[in-house]
Write a protein that holds these residues in place. Structure first.
Motif, PDB file in Angstrom:
ATOM      1  N   ALA A  95     -13.472 -18.637  -7.190  1.00 13.53           N
ATOM      2  CA  ALA A  95     -13.697 -19.419  -8.526  1.00 13.53           C
ATOM      3  C   ALA A  95     -13.586 -21.055  -8.223  1.00 13.53           C
ATOM      4  CB  ALA A  95     -12.994 -18.701  -9.651  1.00 13.53           C
ATOM      5  N   ALA A  96     -12.472 -21.248  -7.350  1.00  8.94           N
ATOM      6  CA  ALA A  96     -11.993 -22.455  -7.100  1.00  8.94           C
ATOM      7  C   ALA A  96     -13.106 -23.427  -6.660  1.00  8.94           C
ATOM      8  CB  ALA A  96     -10.866 -22.620  -6.096  1.00  8.94           C
ATOM      9  N   GLN A  97     -13.946 -22.684  -5.677  1.00  7.29           N
ATOM     10  CA  GLN A  97     -15.025 -23.572  -5.140  1.00  7.29           C
ATOM     11  C   GLN A  97     -16.084 -23.812  -6.176  1.00  7.29           C
ATOM     12  OE1 GLN A  97     -18.200 -21.609  -2.667  1.00  7.29           O
ATOM     13  NE2 GLN A  97     -18.243 -23.394  -1.584  1.00  7.29           N
ATOM     14  N   GLY A  98     -16.219 -22.840  -7.105  1.00  7.59           N
ATOM     15  CA  GLY A  98     -17.156 -22.894  -8.263  1.00  7.59           C
ATOM     16  C   GLY A  98     -16.738 -24.049  -9.084  1.00  7.59           C
ATOM     17  N   MET A  99     -15.406 -24.387  -9.293  1.00  2.86           N
ATOM     18  CA  MET A  99     -15.112 -25.516 -10.212  1.00  2.86           C
ATOM     19  C   MET A  99     -15.473 -26.803  -9.370  1.00  2.86           C
ATOM     20  SD  MET A  99     -11.350 -23.908 -11.233  1.00  2.86           S
ATOM     21  CE  MET A  99     -10.688 -25.152 -12.206  1.00  2.86           C
ATOM     22  N   PHE A 100     -15.174 -26.778  -8.265  1.00  2.00           N
ATOM     23  CA  PHE A 100     -15.324 -28.029  -7.167  1.00  2.00           C
ATOM     24  C   PHE A 100     -16.660 -28.354  -7.201  1.00  2.00           C
ATOM     25  CE2 PHE A 100     -16.801 -29.538  -3.056  1.00  2.00           C
ATOM     26  CZ  PHE A 100     -16.248 -31.230  -3.275  1.00  2.00           C
ATOM     27  N   LEU A 101     -17.619 -27.383  -7.039  1.00  2.00           N
ATOM     28  CA  LEU A 101     -19.366 -27.672  -6.929  1.00  2.00           C
ATOM     29  C   LEU A 101     -19.498 -28.397  -8.639  1.00  2.00           C
ATOM     30  CD1 LEU A 101     -20.288 -24.653  -5.362  1.00  2.00           C
ATOM     31  CD2 LEU A 101     -20.527 -26.653  -4.336  1.00  2.00           C
ATOM     32  N   ILE A 102     -19.045 -27.458  -9.594  1.00  2.00           N
ATOM     33  CA  ILE A 102     -19.481 -28.089 -10.869  1.00  2.00           C
ATOM     34  C   ILE A 102     -19.075 -29.458 -11.163  1.00  2.00           C
ATOM     35  CG2 ILE A 102     -19.132 -27.669 -13.391  1.00  2.00           C
ATOM     36  CD1 ILE A 102     -18.880 -24.787 -12.579  1.00  2.00           C
ATOM     37  N   ALA A 103     -17.771 -29.800 -10.719  1.00  2.00           N
ATOM     38  CA  ALA A 103     -17.422 -31.420 -10.888  1.00  2.00           C
ATOM     39  C   ALA A 103     -18.151 -32.338 -10.242  1.00  2.00           C
ATOM     40  CB  ALA A 103     -15.883 -31.118 -10.376  1.00  2.00           C
ATOM     41  N   SER A 104     -18.774 -31.733  -8.869  1.00  2.00           N
ATOM     42  CA  SER A 104     -19.360 -32.517  -8.146  1.00  2.00           C
ATOM     43  C   SER A 104     -20.740 -32.939  -8.704  1.00  2.00           C
ATOM     44  CB  SER A 104     -19.472 -31.817  -6.797  1.00  2.00           C
ATOM     45  OG  SER A 104     -18.013 -32.041  -6.102  1.00  2.00           O
ATOM     46  N   TYR A 105     -21.237 -31.848  -9.260  1.00  2.00           N
ATOM     47  CA  TYR A 105     -22.537 -31.903  -9.864  1.00  2.00           C
ATOM     48  C   TYR A 105     -22.697 -32.680 -11.156  1.00  2.00           C
ATOM     49  CZ  TYR A 105     -27.128 -30.361 -11.857  1.00  2.00           C
ATOM     50  OH  TYR A 105     -28.310 -30.434 -12.483  1.00  2.00           O
ATOM     51  N   VAL A 106     -21.888 -32.648 -11.914  1.00  2.00           N
ATOM     52  CA  VAL A 106     -21.720 -33.305 -13.072  1.00  2.00           C
ATOM     53  C   VAL A 106     -21.221 -34.832 -13.097  1.00  2.00           C
ATOM     54  CG1 VAL A 106     -20.465 -33.356 -15.495  1.00  2.00           C
ATOM     55  CG2 VAL A 106     -21.332 -31.206 -14.563  1.00  2.00           C
ATOM     56  N   LEU A 107     -20.164 -35.160 -12.134  1.00  2.00           N
ATOM     57  CA  LEU A 107     -19.536 -36.221 -12.118  1.00  2.00           C
ATOM     58  C   LEU A 107     -19.919 -37.385 -11.277  1.00  2.00           C
ATOM     59  CD1 LEU A 107     -15.766 -34.973 -12.826  1.00  2.00           C
ATOM     60  CD2 LEU A 107     -17.310 -36.113 -14.621  1.00  2.00           C
ATOM     61  N   LYS A 108     -20.247 -38.521 -11.661  1.00  2.00           N
ATOM     62  CA  LYS A 108     -20.458 -39.522 -10.697  1.00  2.00           C
ATOM     63  C   LYS A 108     -18.871 -40.061 -10.140  1.00  2.00           C
ATOM     64  CE  LYS A 108     -25.095 -41.062 -11.789  1.00  2.00           C
ATOM     65  NZ  LYS A 108     -25.320 -40.215 -13.035  1.00  2.00           N
ATOM     66  N   PRO A 109     -18.654 -40.923  -9.043  1.00  2.00           N
ATOM     67  CA  PRO A 109     -17.303 -41.192  -8.706  1.00  2.00           C
ATOM     68  C   PRO A 109     -17.011 -42.242  -9.983  1.00  2.00           C
ATOM     69  CG  PRO A 109     -18.620 -41.039  -6.908  1.00  2.00           C
ATOM     70  CD  PRO A 109     -19.526 -40.805  -7.968  1.00  2.00           C
ATOM     71  N   GLY A 110     -15.711 -41.982 -10.245  1.00  2.00           N
ATOM     72  CA  GLY A 110     -14.971 -42.921 -11.430  1.00  2.00           C
ATOM     73  C   GLY A 110     -15.487 -42.037 -13.114  1.00  2.00           C
ATOM     74  N   GLU A 111     -16.337 -41.367 -13.161  1.00  2.00           N
ATOM     75  CA  GLU A 111     -16.669 -40.736 -14.443  1.00  2.00           C
ATOM     76  C   GLU A 111     -15.501 -39.668 -14.542  1.00  2.00           C
ATOM     77  OE1 GLU A 111     -21.393 -41.303 -14.939  1.00  2.00           O
ATOM     78  OE2 GLU A 111     -20.915 -39.304 -14.222  1.00  2.00           O
ATOM     79  N   GLU A 112     -15.262 -39.635 -16.228  1.00  2.00           N
ATOM     80  CA  GLU A 112     -14.154 -38.775 -16.481  1.00  2.00           C
ATOM     81  C   GLU A 112     -14.519 -37.375 -17.237  1.00  2.00           C
ATOM     82  OE1 GLU A 112     -11.501 -40.982 -19.495  1.00  2.00           O
ATOM     83  OE2 GLU A 112     -12.586 -40.093 -20.534  1.00  2.00           O
ATOM     84  N   ALA A 113     -13.326 -36.572 -16.612  1.00  2.00           N
ATOM     85  CA  ALA A 113     -13.493 -35.271 -17.139  1.00  2.00           C
ATOM     86  C   ALA A 113     -12.111 -35.133 -18.082  1.00  2.00           C
ATOM     87  CB  ALA A 113     -13.475 -34.097 -16.146  1.00  2.00           C
ATOM     88  N   ILE A 114     -12.303 -34.315 -19.204  1.00  2.00           N
ATOM     89  CA  ILE A 114     -11.165 -34.157 -20.126  1.00  2.00           C
ATOM     90  C   ILE A 114     -10.767 -32.622 -19.706  1.00  2.00           C
ATOM     91  CG2 ILE A 114     -10.325 -33.724 -22.472  1.00  2.00           C
ATOM     92  CD1 ILE A 114     -12.321 -35.751 -23.263  1.00  2.00           C
ATOM     93  N   ILE A 115      -9.563 -32.465 -19.265  1.00  2.00           N
ATOM     94  CA  ILE A 115      -8.993 -31.105 -18.956  1.00  2.00           C
ATOM     95  C   ILE A 115      -7.652 -30.802 -19.778  1.00  2.00           C
ATOM     96  CG2 ILE A 115      -9.791 -31.387 -16.485  1.00  2.00           C
ATOM     97  CD1 ILE A 115      -6.895 -31.720 -15.848  1.00  2.00           C
TER      98      ILE A 115
END
Length: 385
Positions: A95-115
């Motif tokens: 699941a940890a790799q899945g989280m990283f892959l999703i973040a990499s797909y969705v976010l460009k460098p510098g863009e923001e995620a709310i956690i």
């Protein structure tokens, strides 16, 4: 099946790392990493043996074995109100790799995620590894409730992703269909992606209903990814097997392509997929007994701590961890160090490193062990003060 006599302590001391038996001095009880002390289901062991009997360990399909994808889809559709096809499933290395892959797909460098804050440290790690930035949305550590007004106020033009943990680690909250629907409306109004980490979704107590995020509304289906894993419910963390799920096939195909799961660059061990597939197909009776044992342990741990003078627990709706508030004036790190030194029990401090700023003043205690080990560990904690 889940008594102290069923635990092979010699095996644990050889194999159970990540802050557990193999990583600690003799005599210390680990109530740390969320990993069971019990051996996995015999059906899973047998499934692995059967698979390798003919001696072939060939490449599997890049996106996952057909039986793995089918069984994950069916599990979500029958147990979590999902509406997935096998093509909506990607096998990933945890699941940890899945989280990283999703973040990499969705976010460009510098863009923001709310956690959420607090939440498991992998949410922050995965966003930062993808080059993104973090904004924290507070969670009530007593109730697990998300401040939705605050969530809306945190959204900026740079925000691209909302990440939720459901059930919530470490608070143990199961978010209702209504709350998830409101999150999906907020996300849709601001054209945001949502990632829902549902690795704990099998460990839910009192028959409480669990809704996978994409099931709650049309908005939720359109722009979301779900993460799932097998380490909590079936005790196979060392096999590193998880899944990413997405209802929008066009988006998902693009995600698979850009995540390099269309070639031998990426891919998941076929043995791991077989183990996970057999778990869902044949090991549900084992899992149901395990869940019953965990609920008994949850109630036991809550009652012991509720009468203590040092910790104030809340009763989790899910997961096999407690997240009690420290009653004395020690910080989370100081409390954990004291308990390790004087009680010979290892627990996880509610420090920013592990859960974010909102975790301070708490500790996390894992109860996926025998009743005897749990009671001994909790009594040692109490008596150490």
């Amino acid at each position: 099946m889940f008594t102290n006599n069923d635990i092979n302590f010699e095996a644990l001391k050889r194999k159970a790392y990540n802050g557990r038996w193999a990583a600690l001095e003799d005599g210390i009880i680990p109530l740390t990493a969320a990993d069971p002390d019990f051996r996995t289901a015999p059906e899973i062991e047998q499934g692995i043996i059967e698979y390798i009997k003919d001696g072939y360990l060939s490449y599997g399909p890049f996106s996952g074995l057909p039986e793995f994808r089918r069984n994950v889809a069916e599990h979500f559709n029958t147990e979590k109100y999902g509406n997935f096809t096998p093509e909506n499933i990607l096998a990933v290395n945890s699941a940890a790799q899945g989280m990283f892959l999703i973040a990499s797909y969705v976010l460009k460098p510098g863009e923001e995620a709310i956690i959420l804050d607090p939440v498991d440290f992998l949410f922050k790690k995965s966003v930062e590894a993808a080059g993104g930035t973090i904004t924290l949305c507070p969670v009530d550590t007593e109730t697990g409730n998300i401040d939705l007004e605050k969530l809306v106020s945190l959204i900026s033009s740079n925000t691209k992703l909302i990440s939720i943990c459901n059930p919530h680690n470490p608070v143990g909250k199961v978010y209702t269909k209504d709350i998830l629907k409101k999150i999906s409306e907020i996300a849709a109004a601001h054209d945001l992606w949502v990632m829902s980490d549902e690795i704990w979704s099998d460990i839910v107590y009192n028959n409480k209903e669990f809704y996978t995020y994409s099931s709650v509304s049309e908005e939720a289906r359109k722009k979301s990814f779900t993460v799932y894993g097998f380490s909590k419910s079936f005790g196979i963390a060392g096999l590193r097997i998880g899944a990413v799920l997405c209802n929008d096939q066009e988006i998902f195909n693009d995600f698979i392509e850009k995540s390099n799961f269309n070639s031998t660059i990426e891919g998941v061990s076929t043995l791991s997929q077989i183990a996970a597939s057999v778990a869902l197909e044949k090991a549900k009776p084992w899992y149901r007994e395990f869940l019953s044992h965990l609920q008994t342990n949850r109630d036991l741990a809550f009652n012991i701590l509720a009468y203590s003078e040092i910790l104030h627990p809340t009763l989790p709706e899910a997961t096999f961890v407690l997240f009690p508030k420290i009653k004395n004036n020690l910080s989370s790190e100081e409390f954990a160090r004291h308990v390790l030194q004087y009680g010979k029990v290892a627990i996880v401090p509610g420090s920013e490193r592990w859960f974010g700023k909102g975790a301070e003043g708490h500790v996390r205690i894992c109860f996926s062990t025998s009743q005897e080990i749990l009671e001994e560990g909790l009594n040692r904690i109490i008596k150490s003060f």
